[in-house]
Write a protein that holds these residues in place. Sequence first.
Motif, PDB file in Angstrom:
ATOM      1  N   LEU A  12       0.835  -1.196   0.000  1.00  0.00           N
ATOM      2  CA  LEU A  12       0.000   0.000   0.000  1.00  0.00           C
ATOM      3  C   LEU A  12       0.874   1.252   0.000  1.00  0.00           C
ATOM      4  O   LEU A  12       1.908   1.290   0.679  1.00  0.00           O
ATOM      5  N   PRO A  13       0.498   2.279  -0.740  1.00  0.00           N
ATOM      6  CA  PRO A  13       1.281   3.522  -0.764  1.00  0.00           C
ATOM      7  C   PRO A  13       1.482   4.092   0.637  1.00  0.00           C
ATOM      8  O   PRO A  13       0.546   4.140   1.441  1.00  0.00           O
ATOM      9  N   GLY A  14       2.710   4.478   0.920  1.00  0.00           N
ATOM     10  CA  GLY A  14       3.037   5.050   2.218  1.00  0.00           C
ATOM     11  C   GLY A  14       3.391   4.033   3.282  1.00  0.00           C
ATOM     12  O   GLY A  14       3.890   4.408   4.347  1.00  0.00           O
ATOM     13  N   ARG A  15       3.161   2.751   3.011  1.00  0.00           N
ATOM     14  CA  ARG A  15       3.446   1.701   3.999  1.00  0.00           C
ATOM     15  C   ARG A  15       4.609   0.812   3.598  1.00  0.00           C
ATOM     16  O   ARG A  15       5.154   0.100   4.440  1.00  0.00           O
ATOM     17  N   VAL A  16       4.961   0.817   2.326  1.00  0.00           N
ATOM     18  CA  VAL A  16       6.023  -0.061   1.836  1.00  0.00           C
ATOM     19  C   VAL A  16       7.033   0.738   1.028  1.00  0.00           C
ATOM     20  O   VAL A  16       6.708   1.739   0.407  1.00  0.00           O
ATOM     21  N   LYS A  17       8.261   0.274   1.087  1.00  0.00           N
ATOM     22  CA  LYS A  17       9.347   0.846   0.278  1.00  0.00           C
ATOM     23  C   LYS A  17       9.419   2.365   0.391  1.00  0.00           C
ATOM     24  O   LYS A  17       9.577   3.090  -0.598  1.00  0.00           O
ATOM     25  N   THR A  18       9.334   2.858   1.618  1.00  0.00           N
ATOM     26  CA  THR A  18       9.349   4.310   1.823  1.00  0.00           C
ATOM     27  C   THR A  18      10.712   4.925   1.487  1.00  0.00           C
ATOM     28  O   THR A  18      10.791   6.130   1.216  1.00  0.00           O
ATOM     29  N   ARG A  19      11.771   4.120   1.480  1.00  0.00           N
ATOM     30  CA  ARG A  19      13.085   4.653   1.116  1.00  0.00           C
ATOM     31  C   ARG A  19      13.226   4.860  -0.393  1.00  0.00           C
ATOM     32  O   ARG A  19      14.222   5.429  -0.854  1.00  0.00           O
ATOM     33  N   LEU A  20      12.223   4.442  -1.157  1.00  0.00           N
ATOM     34  CA  LEU A  20      12.210   4.729  -2.591  1.00  0.00           C
ATOM     35  C   LEU A  20      11.591   6.090  -2.895  1.00  0.00           C
ATOM     36  O   LEU A  20      11.562   6.524  -4.046  1.00  0.00           O
ATOM     37  N   THR A  21      11.085   6.755  -1.852  1.00  0.00           N
ATOM     38  CA  THR A  21      10.413   8.046  -2.053  1.00  0.00           C
ATOM     39  C   THR A  21      11.150   9.154  -1.306  1.00  0.00           C
ATOM     40  O   THR A  21      11.124   9.174  -0.073  1.00  0.00           O
ATOM     41  N   PRO A  22      11.748  10.109  -2.034  1.00  0.00           N
ATOM     42  CA  PRO A  22      11.974  10.115  -3.473  1.00  0.00           C
ATOM     43  C   PRO A  22      13.079   9.129  -3.865  1.00  0.00           C
ATOM     44  O   PRO A  22      13.710   8.588  -2.963  1.00  0.00           O
ATOM     45  N   PRO A  23      13.286   8.914  -5.165  1.00  0.00           N
ATOM     46  CA  PRO A  23      12.795   9.680  -6.313  1.00  0.00           C
ATOM     47  C   PRO A  23      11.416   9.263  -6.816  1.00  0.00           C
ATOM     48  O   PRO A  23      10.863   9.942  -7.670  1.00  0.00           O
ATOM     49  N   PHE A  24      10.863   8.158  -6.309  1.00  0.00           N
ATOM     50  CA  PHE A  24       9.565   7.717  -6.795  1.00  0.00           C
ATOM     51  C   PHE A  24       8.459   8.207  -5.865  1.00  0.00           C
ATOM     52  O   PHE A  24       8.694   8.520  -4.692  1.00  0.00           O
ATOM     53  N   THR A  25       7.248   8.251  -6.377  1.00  0.00           N
ATOM     54  CA  THR A  25       6.103   8.624  -5.557  1.00  0.00           C
ATOM     55  C   THR A  25       5.707   7.441  -4.676  1.00  0.00           C
ATOM     56  O   THR A  25       6.077   6.297  -4.960  1.00  0.00           O
ATOM     57  N   GLN A  27       2.918   5.989  -4.607  1.00  0.00           N
ATOM     58  CA  GLN A  27       2.159   5.068  -5.451  1.00  0.00           C
ATOM     59  C   GLN A  27       3.096   4.204  -6.300  1.00  0.00           C
ATOM     60  O   GLN A  27       2.895   2.988  -6.450  1.00  0.00           O
ATOM     61  N   GLN A  28       4.135   4.832  -6.854  1.00  0.00           N
ATOM     62  CA  GLN A  28       5.104   4.069  -7.633  1.00  0.00           C
ATOM     63  C   GLN A  28       5.851   3.073  -6.743  1.00  0.00           C
ATOM     64  O   GLN A  28       6.081   1.929  -7.141  1.00  0.00           O
ATOM     65  N   ALA A  29       6.221   3.514  -5.552  1.00  0.00           N
ATOM     66  CA  ALA A  29       6.921   2.625  -4.624  1.00  0.00           C
ATOM     67  C   ALA A  29       6.054   1.419  -4.275  1.00  0.00           C
ATOM     68  O   ALA A  29       6.550   0.289  -4.169  1.00  0.00           O
ATOM     69  N   ALA A  30       4.748   1.648  -4.082  1.00  0.00           N
ATOM     70  CA  ALA A  30       3.844   0.545  -3.771  1.00  0.00           C
ATOM     71  C   ALA A  30       3.728  -0.417  -4.942  1.00  0.00           C
ATOM     72  O   ALA A  30       3.675  -1.646  -4.754  1.00  0.00           O
ATOM     73  N   ARG A  31       3.695   0.117  -6.160  1.00  0.00           N
ATOM     74  CA  ARG A  31       3.625  -0.762  -7.329  1.00  0.00           C
ATOM     75  C   ARG A  31       4.914  -1.570  -7.480  1.00  0.00           C
ATOM     76  O   ARG A  31       4.869  -2.747  -7.867  1.00  0.00           O
ATOM     77  N   LEU A  32       6.046  -0.957  -7.183  1.00  0.00           N
ATOM     78  CA  LEU A  32       7.314  -1.697  -7.211  1.00  0.00           C
ATOM     79  C   LEU A  32       7.332  -2.778  -6.135  1.00  0.00           C
ATOM     80  O   LEU A  32       7.806  -3.896  -6.366  1.00  0.00           O
ATOM     81  N   ALA A  33       6.822  -2.451  -4.950  1.00  0.00           N
ATOM     82  CA  ALA A  33       6.751  -3.441  -3.874  1.00  0.00           C
ATOM     83  C   ALA A  33       5.863  -4.609  -4.276  1.00  0.00           C
ATOM     84  O   ALA A  33       6.189  -5.774  -4.017  1.00  0.00           O
ATOM     85  N   GLU A  34       4.730  -4.304  -4.891  1.00  0.00           N
ATOM     86  CA  GLU A  34       3.829  -5.378  -5.335  1.00  0.00           C
ATOM     87  C   GLU A  34       4.507  -6.264  -6.365  1.00  0.00           C
ATOM     88  O   GLU A  34       4.416  -7.493  -6.312  1.00  0.00           O
ATOM     89  N   ALA A  35       5.211  -5.643  -7.318  1.00  0.00           N
ATOM     90  CA  ALA A  35       5.902  -6.424  -8.341  1.00  0.00           C
ATOM     91  C   ALA A  35       6.982  -7.304  -7.725  1.00  0.00           C
ATOM     92  O   ALA A  35       7.148  -8.473  -8.118  1.00  0.00           O
ATOM     93  N   ALA A  36       7.726  -6.769  -6.761  1.00  0.00           N
ATOM     94  CA  ALA A  36       8.755  -7.563  -6.077  1.00  0.00           C
ATOM     95  C   ALA A  36       8.125  -8.734  -5.334  1.00  0.00           C
ATOM     96  O   ALA A  36       8.639  -9.857  -5.360  1.00  0.00           O
ATOM     97  N   LEU A  37       6.996  -8.467  -4.672  1.00  0.00           N
ATOM     98  CA  LEU A  37       6.316  -9.524  -3.940  1.00  0.00           C
ATOM     99  C   LEU A  37       5.801 -10.603  -4.881  1.00  0.00           C
ATOM    100  O   LEU A  37       5.944 -11.805  -4.612  1.00  0.00           O
TER     101      LEU A  37
END
Length: 204
Positions: A12-25, A27-37
């Motif tokens: 979920l945005p804001g709950r996962v991969k927060t160290r990817l923001t920035p440079p990603f938003t 929402q983008q970080a959450a989509r990357l987390a989902e893809a990794a999962l």
Amino acid sequence: MTTLLVIAKEPLPGRVKTRLTPPFTPQQAARLAEAALVDTLHAVAAAPATRRVLVLDGAPGPWLPAGFEVLPQCAGGLAERLADAFAHCSGPALLIGMDTPQVTPELLTVDFAGCDAYLGPAEDGGFWALGLAEPEPALLRGVPMSTPVTGAAQRERLLAAGLRVRELPRLRDVDTAADAHAVAALARHGRFAAQLARCTPVTR
């Protein structure tokens, strides 16, 4: 045969991969987390196992493939949550996270003949995998997590218990944007690499 455990957060945005923001938003970080999962879960699905378990903080979504049990994570720090995951196993078990989408079924095919534990070191000093022939939660409780010495501390705990430890290949976790690009280059045909290619970094 082995139980394969994946410990993960709902992407979920804001709950996962927060160290990817920035440079990603977020929402983008959450989509990357989902893809990794998803890449991770599909590797687990293709590996030999008697049981496949997702130990989840949150709720499962359409990204979850068939054939997985879902258990909720317990309260507490990461060490306690990892320990609790092993507490639900009665035989050999290998636990991994959702941060190594480059993982393959071959890496997850472990044989405990001649050893009592597997440890997969991560490049940041942690570990990406931990396998126990006889799951014992006490082997994890109190180990300092998310530090540059986590992997070494976990190894010392295993050795101090008299276990024979076999090492898995060193992998890189996805924590930062640099990690994301490095890992995507190792698994160019995965969902994670495809999702990263669709992400446009935000300039500030």
